[in-house]
Motif scaffolding. Structure first.
Motif, PDB file in Angstrom:
ATOM      1  N   THR A  94       0.835  -1.201   0.000  1.00  0.00           N
ATOM      2  CA  THR A  94       0.000   0.000   0.000  1.00  0.00           C
ATOM      3  C   THR A  94       0.873   1.255   0.000  1.00  0.00           C
ATOM      4  OG1 THR A  94      -1.725  -1.173   1.203  1.00  0.00           O
ATOM      5  CG2 THR A  94      -1.839   1.221   1.221  1.00  0.00           C
ATOM      6  N   GLY A  95       1.914   1.255   0.809  1.00  0.00           N
ATOM      7  CA  GLY A  95       2.835   2.387   0.824  1.00  0.00           C
ATOM      8  C   GLY A  95       3.499   2.587  -0.525  1.00  0.00           C
ATOM      9  N   GLY A  96       3.882   1.481  -1.160  1.00  0.00           N
ATOM     10  CA  GLY A  96       4.500   1.570  -2.485  1.00  0.00           C
ATOM     11  C   GLY A  96       3.551   2.141  -3.522  1.00  0.00           C
ATOM     12  N   VAL A  97       2.304   1.678  -3.499  1.00  0.00           N
ATOM     13  CA  VAL A  97       1.312   2.176  -4.467  1.00  0.00           C
ATOM     14  C   VAL A  97       1.036   3.662  -4.239  1.00  0.00           C
ATOM     15  CG1 VAL A  97      -1.109   1.996  -5.173  1.00  0.00           C
ATOM     16  CG2 VAL A  97       0.263  -0.071  -4.899  1.00  0.00           C
ATOM     17  N   LEU A  98       0.871   4.049  -2.977  1.00  0.00           N
ATOM     18  CA  LEU A  98       0.627   5.467  -2.680  1.00  0.00           C
ATOM     19  C   LEU A  98       1.818   6.328  -3.098  1.00  0.00           C
ATOM     20  CD1 LEU A  98      -1.146   5.245   0.797  1.00  0.00           C
ATOM     21  CD2 LEU A  98      -2.177   5.789  -1.414  1.00  0.00           C
ATOM     22  N   GLY A  99       3.017   5.847  -2.877  1.00  0.00           N
ATOM     23  CA  GLY A  99       4.214   6.565  -3.319  1.00  0.00           C
ATOM     24  C   GLY A  99       4.273   6.679  -4.831  1.00  0.00           C
ATOM     25  N   LEU A 100       3.892   5.605  -5.511  1.00  0.00           N
ATOM     26  CA  LEU A 100       3.863   5.609  -6.973  1.00  0.00           C
ATOM     27  C   LEU A 100       2.878   6.653  -7.480  1.00  0.00           C
ATOM     28  CD1 LEU A 100       4.660   4.176  -9.673  1.00  0.00           C
ATOM     29  CD2 LEU A 100       2.662   2.724  -9.309  1.00  0.00           C
ATOM     30  N   ILE A 101       1.703   6.691  -6.881  1.00  0.00           N
ATOM     31  CA  ILE A 101       0.681   7.660  -7.291  1.00  0.00           C
ATOM     32  C   ILE A 101       1.172   9.090  -7.040  1.00  0.00           C
ATOM     33  CG2 ILE A 101      -1.632   8.523  -6.777  1.00  0.00           C
ATOM     34  CD1 ILE A 101      -2.418   5.574  -6.236  1.00  0.00           C
ATOM     35  N   ALA A 102       1.746   9.321  -5.856  1.00  0.00           N
ATOM     36  CA  ALA A 102       2.247  10.664  -5.538  1.00  0.00           C
ATOM     37  C   ALA A 102       3.354  11.066  -6.498  1.00  0.00           C
ATOM     38  CB  ALA A 102       2.742  10.705  -4.099  1.00  0.00           C
ATOM     39  N   GLY A 103       4.267  10.161  -6.797  1.00  0.00           N
ATOM     40  CA  GLY A 103       5.353  10.459  -7.737  1.00  0.00           C
ATOM     41  C   GLY A 103       4.834  10.717  -9.131  1.00  0.00           C
ATOM     42  N   ALA A 104       3.859   9.928  -9.567  1.00  0.00           N
ATOM     43  CA  ALA A 104       3.281  10.122 -10.905  1.00  0.00           C
ATOM     44  C   ALA A 104       2.597  11.483 -11.001  1.00  0.00           C
ATOM     45  CB  ALA A 104       2.299   9.006 -11.216  1.00  0.00           C
ATOM     46  N   LEU A 105       1.877  11.852  -9.964  1.00  0.00           N
ATOM     47  CA  LEU A 105       1.216  13.160  -9.962  1.00  0.00           C
ATOM     48  C   LEU A 105       2.248  14.282 -10.023  1.00  0.00           C
ATOM     49  CD1 LEU A 105      -1.720  12.726  -7.413  1.00  0.00           C
ATOM     50  CD2 LEU A 105      -1.885  13.151  -9.863  1.00  0.00           C
ATOM     51  N   GLN A 106       3.306  14.142  -9.268  1.00  0.00           N
ATOM     52  CA  GLN A 106       4.337  15.187  -9.264  1.00  0.00           C
ATOM     53  C   GLN A 106       4.973  15.340 -10.643  1.00  0.00           C
ATOM     54  OE1 GLN A 106       7.023  14.088  -6.139  1.00  0.00           O
ATOM     55  NE2 GLN A 106       5.721  14.902  -4.518  1.00  0.00           N
ATOM     56  N   THR A 107       5.277  14.211 -11.286  1.00  0.00           N
ATOM     57  CA  THR A 107       5.909  14.311 -12.604  1.00  0.00           C
ATOM     58  C   THR A 107       4.934  14.814 -13.655  1.00  0.00           C
ATOM     59  OG1 THR A 107       5.475  11.975 -13.027  1.00  0.00           O
ATOM     60  CG2 THR A 107       7.633  12.553 -12.158  1.00  0.00           C
ATOM     61  N   ILE A 121      10.886   7.171 -12.154  1.00  0.00           N
ATOM     62  CA  ILE A 121      10.746   5.729 -12.433  1.00  0.00           C
ATOM     63  C   ILE A 121      11.915   4.964 -11.822  1.00  0.00           C
ATOM     64  CG2 ILE A 121      10.787   4.005 -14.276  1.00  0.00           C
ATOM     65  CD1 ILE A 121       9.126   5.999 -15.958  1.00  0.00           C
ATOM     66  N   LEU A 122      13.126   5.487 -11.957  1.00  0.00           N
ATOM     67  CA  LEU A 122      14.292   4.830 -11.360  1.00  0.00           C
ATOM     68  C   LEU A 122      14.179   4.784  -9.831  1.00  0.00           C
ATOM     69  CD1 LEU A 122      17.192   6.258 -13.574  1.00  0.00           C
ATOM     70  CD2 LEU A 122      16.254   3.937 -13.580  1.00  0.00           C
ATOM     71  N   THR A 123      13.687   5.848  -9.244  1.00  0.00           N
ATOM     72  CA  THR A 123      13.500   5.890  -7.794  1.00  0.00           C
ATOM     73  C   THR A 123      12.467   4.860  -7.350  1.00  0.00           C
ATOM     74  OG1 THR A 123      14.054   8.236  -7.751  1.00  0.00           O
ATOM     75  CG2 THR A 123      12.882   7.368  -5.840  1.00  0.00           C
ATOM     76  N   ILE A 124      11.384   4.762  -8.101  1.00  0.00           N
ATOM     77  CA  ILE A 124      10.337   3.791  -7.766  1.00  0.00           C
ATOM     78  C   ILE A 124      10.880   2.372  -7.841  1.00  0.00           C
ATOM     79  CG2 ILE A 124       8.165   2.785  -8.585  1.00  0.00           C
ATOM     80  CD1 ILE A 124       7.362   5.678  -9.394  1.00  0.00           C
ATOM     81  N   ILE A 125      11.637   2.081  -8.906  1.00  0.00           N
ATOM     82  CA  ILE A 125      12.198   0.737  -9.063  1.00  0.00           C
ATOM     83  C   ILE A 125      13.175   0.425  -7.923  1.00  0.00           C
ATOM     84  CG2 ILE A 125      13.711  -0.684 -10.513  1.00  0.00           C
ATOM     85  CD1 ILE A 125      12.394   0.708 -12.948  1.00  0.00           C
ATOM     86  N   ALA A 126      14.024   1.392  -7.581  1.00  0.00           N
ATOM     87  CA  ALA A 126      14.989   1.186  -6.489  1.00  0.00           C
ATOM     88  C   ALA A 126      14.268   0.992  -5.157  1.00  0.00           C
ATOM     89  CB  ALA A 126      15.949   2.367  -6.412  1.00  0.00           C
ATOM     90  N   THR A 127      13.223   1.774  -4.930  1.00  0.00           N
ATOM     91  CA  THR A 127      12.477   1.665  -3.675  1.00  0.00           C
ATOM     92  C   THR A 127      11.772   0.314  -3.569  1.00  0.00           C
ATOM     93  OG1 THR A 127      12.138   4.052  -3.685  1.00  0.00           O
ATOM     94  CG2 THR A 127      10.709   2.771  -2.249  1.00  0.00           C
ATOM     95  N   LEU A 128      11.132  -0.101  -4.655  1.00  0.00           N
ATOM     96  CA  LEU A 128      10.450  -1.402  -4.642  1.00  0.00           C
ATOM     97  C   LEU A 128      11.450  -2.541  -4.428  1.00  0.00           C
ATOM     98  CD1 LEU A 128       7.792  -1.012  -7.473  1.00  0.00           C
ATOM     99  CD2 LEU A 128       7.375  -1.230  -5.029  1.00  0.00           C
ATOM    100  N   GLY A 129      12.597  -2.443  -5.097  1.00  0.00           N
ATOM    101  CA  GLY A 129      13.612  -3.488  -4.945  1.00  0.00           C
ATOM    102  C   GLY A 129      14.141  -3.573  -3.525  1.00  0.00           C
TER     103      GLY A 129
END
Length: 186
Positions: A94-107, A121-129
Motif C-alpha cells: 500500500t505504501g508503495g502504491v501510494l508513493g507511486l501515485i504521488a510520484g506520478a502526480l508530481q511528474t 521511475i528509477l527511484t520507484i524501481i529502487a524503492t520497490l527493490g
C-alpha cells in the motif's frame, strides 16, 4: 476467561502438571483437574467467585500497564510487531502504491524539471527493490528463529522425558527392593 481456556486447551496443561507434581499422583486425577479448570473457563457465569479471584490475584490490567510503560520504544515495537506481521506485506505494498501515485502526480504536474519522469521511475524501481529485499530478509530471519525455537523446545522436551524416565526407574527400583522377601534367619 480466555486465559483459563488457553491454559487447559490440549494436552499441554496435563503435561505441565505431570512434570511439576509428584509422580505418584495418577494421570486420572491430573486429567480431572485439567477438565475442571476447562469447565470453569467455559462457564464463567457458574463460577463467578473463581473468575473474580483470578482477576484480583493476577491484576492483569495494572500489571500490563505498568510493564508496558517501562518498555523502550524499540522493545514496544518488537512487542507489537507480531500483531501486524500478518498484514506487513499489505502495508508495504500500500505504501508503495501510494508513493507511486504521488510520484506520478508530481511528474505529470511538471514538478522536478526536465528528466523528472525518468528519475521518478528509477527511484520507484529502487524503492520497490529495496523494500522487497528487506521483506525477504525479515522472512528468512523469522524462519531461522522458528527453527532455533523448535530445536530448543525439542531439547527441553527430551530433557524432561529423561528426568521423568529417571524418576520412574528409581521409584521402580525402590519398589522392587522393598518387595524382595528376605529370609528370616533364626
Amino acid at each position: 476467561q480466555s486465559l483459563l481456556t488457553e491454559l487447559v486447551d490440549g494436552d499441554e496443561f496435563h503435561d505441565f502438571l505431570r512434570r511439576y507434581l509428584p509422580y505418584p499422583i495418577p494421570s486420572s486425577i491430573l486429567k480431572a483437574a485439567a477438565s475442571a479448570i476447562g469447565e470453569i473457563a467455559a462457564y464463567p457465569e457458574l463460577y463467578p467467585e473463581v473468575h473474580s479471584y483470578v482477576e484480583r490475584r493476577l491484576d492483569i490490567e495494572k500489571t500490563l500497564a505498568g510493564r508496558l510503560k517501562t518498555l523502550s520504544p524499540t522493545d514496544f515495537e518488537d512487542l507489537l510487531h507480531p500483531v501486524f506481521q500478518e498484514d506487513e506485506i499489505i502495508l508495504i505494498a500500500t505504501g508503495g502504491v501510494l508513493g507511486l501515485i504521488a510520484g506520478a502526480l508530481q511528474t505529470r504536474l511538471g514538478w522536478g524539471g526536465p528528466g523528472a519522469t525518468r528519475r521518478a521511475i528509477l527511484t520507484i524501481i529502487a524503492t520497490l527493490g529495496s523494500s522487497l529485499a528487506l521483506y525477504a530478509q525479515g522472512k528468512q530471519e523469522e524462519q531461522q528463529d522458528e527453527i532455533l525455537v523448535s530445536e530448543k523446545k525439542e531439547q527441553v522436551k527430551l530433557h524432561h522425558e529423561e528426568k521423568r524416565n529417571e524418576q520412574v526407574r528409581s521409584s521402580t527400583l525402590r519398589r522392587r527392593r522393598s518387595s524382595i522377601v528376605r529370609p528370616v534367619v533364626s
